[in-house]
Design a protein around this motif. Structure first.
Motif, short mmCIF file in Angstrom:
data_model
loop_
_atom_site.label_atom_id
_atom_site.label_comp_id
_atom_site.label_asym_id
_atom_site.label_seq_id
_atom_site.Cartn_x
_atom_site.Cartn_y
_atom_site.Cartn_z
N THR A 191 12.50 8.67 -1.63
CA THR A 191 12.93 7.79 -2.70
C THR A 191 11.90 6.71 -2.97
N VAL A 192 11.54 6.56 -4.24
CA VAL A 192 10.65 5.50 -4.69
C VAL A 192 11.24 4.93 -5.98
N ASP A 193 11.39 3.63 -6.02
CA ASP A 193 11.97 2.96 -7.20
C ASP A 193 13.34 3.53 -7.54
N GLY B 105 0.51 10.15 -2.93
CA GLY B 105 1.46 9.44 -3.77
C GLY B 105 2.77 10.17 -3.86
N TRP B 106 3.59 9.75 -4.81
CA TRP B 106 4.94 10.29 -5.00
C TRP B 106 5.05 10.87 -6.40
N THR B 107 5.80 11.97 -6.51
CA THR B 107 6.07 12.56 -7.81
C THR B 107 7.54 12.94 -7.90
N ILE C 128 -1.97 8.38 6.45
CA ILE C 128 -2.52 7.33 5.59
C ILE C 128 -1.86 7.41 4.22
N ALA C 129 -1.38 6.29 3.75
CA ALA C 129 -0.84 6.19 2.39
C ALA C 129 -1.92 5.59 1.50
N LEU C 130 -2.33 6.33 0.47
CA LEU C 130 -3.37 5.84 -0.41
C LEU C 130 -2.88 4.64 -1.22
N ASP C 131 -3.77 3.69 -1.41
CA ASP C 131 -3.51 2.59 -2.33
C ASP C 131 -3.87 3.05 -3.73
N ALA C 132 -2.96 2.91 -4.66
CA ALA C 132 -3.19 3.40 -6.02
C ALA C 132 -4.42 2.75 -6.63
N GLY C 133 -5.23 3.59 -7.28
CA GLY C 133 -6.38 3.08 -8.01
C GLY C 133 -7.49 2.54 -7.15
N LYS C 134 -7.56 2.95 -5.85
CA LYS C 134 -8.60 2.44 -4.97
C LYS C 134 -9.38 3.61 -4.37
N PRO D 134 5.86 3.50 -0.73
CA PRO D 134 6.07 2.29 0.06
C PRO D 134 5.65 2.52 1.50
N THR D 135 5.07 1.51 2.11
CA THR D 135 4.62 1.62 3.49
C THR D 135 5.04 0.41 4.28
#
Length: 268
Positions: free
Chosen positions: A98-100, A125-127, A190-196, A212-213
């Motif tokens: 679950t995200v958002d 990421g999440w889809t 590892i959870a990627l940081d968006a846009g980095k 979320p982490t």
């Protein structure tokens, strides 16, 4: 009526109360000072931990130190920079995440770190849909993300039992990935940081939502020892109040007995 306060017995009671009350108050104030000192020290340690976590560090040195096999507690949530190549042939989806407020899938793509070391599970990421997963880059990538500990059966939203469709895994853990990958992986992810992505390279997060982490919490400096000092503070102030209460209660009862004697309602 109050002459009983000057009797030897009451002089002893009065002396005890006059000594006990300030001693209790002094001990309470001292414990309060200890509480403030511990809280301030805890706040300083928390601020230092957050400052350290906010500084990006390379993954490669960590994989040669205490984090060689697994993420150590002090590095959980730390932002890292790392390079490597995605194993696009063994990409997996982690369902029911679950995200958002929406249920969907984490996109897990193993990555072989540049310079060697165990492959690492990277959550790009999440889809919301398993049919709309962007492809991972096929060449070398430079990335930023945050270290996380492996999941277990107590982690929220994991699927620890039951069958899943091919290409899906219910738990981000070496114990579950070992059955789906032709190699062992790092005990952590590892959870990627968006846009980095780093260096302007594509990082494979386009079209995906950052997951979320766990992040280090600064808290408010409160520790078990600080709570103990606060408890002792309340205890000593309560003792001081109790002494006042009991002195007043005994004095009132003695006064009532003196009045009864004066009215002939009680014996001498």
């Amino acid at each position: 009526m109050y002459r009983f306060l000057l009797t030897p017995r009451w002089l002893g009671i009065n002396l005890f109360a006059l000594l006990a009350i300030p001693v209790c108050i002094w001990l309470g104030v001292w414990q309060l000072g200890r509480f403030e000192q511990r809280t301030h020290a805890g706040e300083q340690r928390s601020a230092a931990a957050i400052a350290a976590a906010d500084r990006s560090v390379p993954l490669a040195p960590l994989l040669k130190g205490p984090d060689r096999q697994t993420v150590i507690a002090s590095d959980v949530g730390r932002e890292i920079t790392f390079s490597g190549t995605y194993d696009t042939a063994h990409q997996l989806l982690v369902p029911q995440r679950t995200v958002d407020g929406k249920s969907g899938y984490y996109v897990l793509t193993p990555l072989r770190p540049q310079g060697g070391g165990l492959p690492v599970a990277v959550i790009r990421g999440w889809t919301a849909s398993a049919r709309s997963v962007p492809a991972a880059p096929t060449g070398p990538v430079d990335l930023r993300g945050r270290l996380q500990t492996s999941e277990d059966a107590s982690t929220p939203e994991v699927i620890s039992s039951g069958g899943l469709p091919p290409g899906q895994v219910g738990m981000i853990s070496p114990s579950t990935l070992v059955n789906l990958l032709p190699y062992s992986v790092y005990d952590g992810w590892i959870a990627l940081d968006a846009g980095k992505g780093g260096n302007g390279s594509a990082d494979g997060t386009d079209g995906l939502t950052a997951v979320p982490t766990y992040q280090p919490s600064g808290g408010n400096g409160l520790t078990l020892q600080a709570f103990q000092n606060l408890g002792y503070t309340c205890q000593w102030f309560v003792f001081a109040g109790f002494v006042v209460f009991m002195w007043a209660r005994f004095a009132r009862r003695e006064l009532e007995l003196a009045r009864d004697r004066a009215l002939g309602l009680a014996g001498p």
